[in-house]
Scaffold this active site. Structure first.
Site, PDB file in Angstrom:
ATOM      1  CB  ILE A 202       4.425 -45.546   7.809  1.00  0.00           C
ATOM      2  CG1 ILE A 202       4.397 -45.069   6.360  1.00  0.00           C
ATOM      3  CG2 ILE A 202       4.189 -44.418   8.798  1.00  0.00           C
ATOM      4  CD1 ILE A 202       3.016 -44.568   5.906  1.00  0.00           C
TER       5      ILE A 202
ATOM      6  CB  ALA B 232       0.843 -40.123   1.643  1.00  0.00           C
TER       7      ALA B 232
ATOM      8  CE1 TYR C  72      -0.945 -39.301  -3.497  1.00  0.00           C
ATOM      9  CE2 TYR C  72      -2.755 -38.389  -4.778  1.00  0.00           C
ATOM     10  CZ  TYR C  72      -2.068 -38.502  -3.581  1.00  0.00           C
ATOM     11  OH  TYR C  72      -2.513 -37.807  -2.478  1.00  0.00           O
TER      12      TYR C  72
ATOM     13  CE  LYS D 295      -2.825 -41.077  -0.499  1.00  0.00           C
ATOM     14  NZ  LYS D 295      -2.667 -40.956   0.960  1.00  0.00           N
TER      15      LYS D 295
HETATM   16  N1  LIG Z   1      -1.520 -32.260  -0.998  1.00  0.00           N
HETATM   17  C1  LIG Z   1      -2.734 -32.449  -1.527  1.00  0.00           C
HETATM   18  O1  LIG Z   1      -3.220 -31.669  -2.357  1.00  0.00           O
HETATM   19  C2  LIG Z   1      -3.541 -33.665  -1.116  1.00  0.00           C
HETATM   20  C3  LIG Z   1      -4.752 -33.902  -1.743  1.00  0.00           C
HETATM   21  C4  LIG Z   1      -5.495 -35.020  -1.357  1.00  0.00           C
HETATM   22  C5  LIG Z   1      -5.030 -35.873  -0.363  1.00  0.00           C
HETATM   23  N2  LIG Z   1      -3.827 -35.613   0.208  1.00  0.00           N
HETATM   24  C6  LIG Z   1      -3.346 -36.555   1.230  1.00  0.00           C
HETATM   25  O2  LIG Z   1      -3.271 -35.870   2.475  1.00  0.00           O
HETATM   26  C7  LIG Z   1      -2.174 -36.394   3.237  1.00  0.00           C
HETATM   27  C8  LIG Z   1      -1.262 -35.256   3.664  1.00  0.00           C
HETATM   28  O3  LIG Z   1      -0.763 -34.588   2.502  1.00  0.00           O
HETATM   29  P1  LIG Z   1       0.312 -33.409   2.619  1.00  0.00           P
HETATM   30  O4  LIG Z   1       0.128 -32.539   1.438  1.00  0.00           O
HETATM   31  O5  LIG Z   1       0.317 -32.841   3.986  1.00  0.00           O
HETATM   32  O6  LIG Z   1       1.662 -34.262   2.398  1.00  0.00           O
HETATM   33  P2  LIG Z   1       3.187 -33.823   2.584  1.00  0.00           P
HETATM   34  O7  LIG Z   1       3.317 -32.384   2.934  1.00  0.00           O
HETATM   35  O8  LIG Z   1       3.925 -34.380   1.411  1.00  0.00           O
HETATM   36  O9  LIG Z   1       3.575 -34.655   3.897  1.00  0.00           O
HETATM   37  C9  LIG Z   1       3.708 -36.030   3.891  1.00  0.00           C
HETATM   38  C10 LIG Z   1       4.773 -36.375   4.920  1.00  0.00           C
HETATM   39  O10 LIG Z   1       4.910 -37.789   4.956  1.00  0.00           O
HETATM   40  C11 LIG Z   1       6.292 -38.076   4.971  1.00  0.00           C
HETATM   41  N3  LIG Z   1       6.549 -39.419   4.491  1.00  0.00           N
HETATM   42  C12 LIG Z   1       6.704 -39.850   3.207  1.00  0.00           C
HETATM   43  N4  LIG Z   1       6.980 -41.159   3.204  1.00  0.00           N
HETATM   44  C13 LIG Z   1       6.991 -41.563   4.496  1.00  0.00           C
HETATM   45  C14 LIG Z   1       7.258 -42.816   5.145  1.00  0.00           C
HETATM   46  N5  LIG Z   1       7.554 -43.916   4.446  1.00  0.00           N
HETATM   47  N6  LIG Z   1       7.186 -42.867   6.495  1.00  0.00           N
HETATM   48  C15 LIG Z   1       6.913 -41.775   7.201  1.00  0.00           C
HETATM   49  N7  LIG Z   1       6.690 -40.560   6.672  1.00  0.00           N
HETATM   50  C16 LIG Z   1       6.729 -40.469   5.314  1.00  0.00           C
HETATM   51  C17 LIG Z   1       6.905 -37.017   4.094  1.00  0.00           C
HETATM   52  O11 LIG Z   1       8.291 -36.940   4.315  1.00  0.00           O
HETATM   53  P3  LIG Z   1       9.236 -36.433   3.080  1.00  0.00           P
HETATM   54  O12 LIG Z   1       8.844 -35.026   2.801  1.00  0.00           O
HETATM   55  O13 LIG Z   1      10.612 -36.586   3.657  1.00  0.00           O
HETATM   56  O14 LIG Z   1       8.943 -37.352   1.937  1.00  0.00           O
HETATM   57  C18 LIG Z   1       6.141 -35.793   4.571  1.00  0.00           C
HETATM   58  O15 LIG Z   1       6.739 -35.202   5.710  1.00  0.00           O
HETATM   59  C19 LIG Z   1      -1.530 -37.458   2.359  1.00  0.00           C
HETATM   60  O16 LIG Z   1      -2.087 -38.711   2.654  1.00  0.00           O
HETATM   61  C20 LIG Z   1      -1.950 -37.070   0.962  1.00  0.00           C
HETATM   62  O17 LIG Z   1      -1.958 -38.155   0.072  1.00  0.00           O
HETATM   63  C21 LIG Z   1      -3.076 -34.541  -0.131  1.00  0.00           C
END
Ligand SMILES: NC(=O)c1ccc[n+]([C@@H]2O[C@H](COP(=O)([O-])OP(=O)(O)OC[C@H]3O[C@@H](n4cnc5c(N)ncnc54)[C@H](OP(=O)(O)O)[C@@H]3O)[C@@H](O)[C@H]2O)c1
Length: 300
Positions: free
Chosen positions: A48, A71, A135, A139
């Site tokens: 992205i 992200a 982080y 956001k």
């Molecule tokens: N996890 C939490 O507790 C939490 C809490 C609040 C908000 N959120 C938000 O919710 C959303 C989803 O979180 P999640 O836990 O599902 O995250 P996740 O499992 O880390 O998944 C994020 C995905 O985005 C990919 N990614 C990273 N950089 C990228 C880029 N430049 N272009 C395209 N893809 C990219 C990652 O690939 P790689 O693995 O190869 O890096 C991964 O597959 C995020 O916006 C996060 O900030 C999460």
């Protein structure tokens, strides 16, 4: 609907693909590394941070919605890597905003309770933001970019995501489960409050919000607000494992690289009152988590 999901190999991304397919949508899964299988077929490579790639891929699939779950999510690793975090979490979203405008589609993007400082939770959507780390600051900057872009926007803040899915990085729920099953003691903070959120339940709610054309900034998380320690104990109970392996610790004694909001958590009034949507409570979501773990394993 036609739904493009970025970050589709991640935890929420995979659940979003499944929930959109179940709702009858046509789904286009994208992620940084292509090839891995999702319920909608193989992930197509899309970084992205590349404006040109984003523009081309979005134009070629012509979605009604882009759901951005991509992200830089590693909170501690973010400290000292400001430039990369900004590139993914802010510039990446600006690229998606431009592609959404060009293609006449809407963008849903995810934010976090880490935009708050944890001095006064549980938080409402309009409460004052004051991120403690890189982080959370990225956001908050992303939220500002989406709002100043103009037009209708949909920002969903969530927190403490957990769940099981193939090939995902460990999340808090899986990490606790892995330790319990390996009979390993762990220390868990008693003073970080939040709403644990099963990613598949969040995906269900996001799809409802998209179908109803929700706009603005929303808090969407699990219904119950507990400490990380109490969450871990509830998880041990749900899986019939030994809760005595979970030792209490205070955040100040843990030495994490990034500061965390302590009194965090969300009020869910807007979601419940305006949309009549009800997230799962902790016990029900742990029951669904058990079923996910039976299906996909615990990631060990
Ligand atoms: N996890 C939490 O507790 C939490 C809490 C609040 C908000 N959120 C938000 O919710 C959303 C989803 O979180 P999640 O836990 O599902 O995250 P996740 O499992 O880390 O998944 C994020 C995905 O985005 C990919 N990614 C990273 N950089 C990228 C880029 N430049 N272009 C395209 N893809 C990219 C990652 O690939 P790689 O693995 O190869 O890096 C991964 O597959 C995020 O916006 C996060 O900030 C999460």
């Amino acid at each position: 609907m036609r739904v493009a999901v970025t970050g589709a190999a991640g935890l929420l991304g995979q659940k979003m693909v499944e929930s959109a397919l179940t709702g009858g949508s046509e789904v286009f899964p994208f992620d940084m590394i292509g090839g891995s299988e999702t319920a909608a077929g193989p992930v197509v490579e899309l970084d992205i941070t590349s404006a040109a790639e984003v523009r081309n891929e979005i134009a070629s699939c012509g979605p009604d919605w882009i759901v951005n779950t991509a992200a830089f999510t590693a909170v501690d690793d973010s400290e000292g890597d400001d430039r990369r975090v900004h590139e993914v979490n802010v510039v990446g979203v600006e690229n998606l905003l431009a592609a959404a405008s060009a293609g006449g589609c809407r963008l849903l993007t995810l934010s976090t309770d880490y935009v708050f400082d944890g001095s006064a939770g549980p938080y409402e959507e309009d409460d004052m933001r004051n991120p403690l780390g890189v982080y959370g600051a990225s956001k908050a900057a992303m939220e500002d970019a989406v709002i100043s872009h103009g037009g209708s926007h949909l920002i969903v803040r969530t927190m403490v995501l957990y769940g099981a899915a193939p090939g995902v990085r460990t999340n808090f729920g899986l990490w606790v489960l892995q330790n319990l099953r390996a009979d390993r003691e762990m220390t868990i903070v008693t003073d970080q409050m939040g709403n644990p959120t099963l990613a598949s339940d969040l995906a269900r709610l996001l799809l409802e919000m998209m179908e109803r054309g929700a706009e603005g900034t929303w808090h969407v998380a699990g219904r119950d607000r507990v400490s990380r320690f109490d969450f871990a104990v509830a998880l041990a109970r749900a899986f019939g494992l030994d809760k005595n392996l979970i030792r209490p610790v205070r955040t100040i004694d843990l030495g994490q690289a990034a500061d965390r909001p302590l009194e965090s958590g969300f009020t869910l009034r807007r979601l419940q009152d305006d949309l009549r949507l009800e997230p799962l409570g902790l016990d029900a979501s742990l029951g669904s988590f058990r079923a996910e773990v039976e299906r996909y394993g615990d990631g060990r």
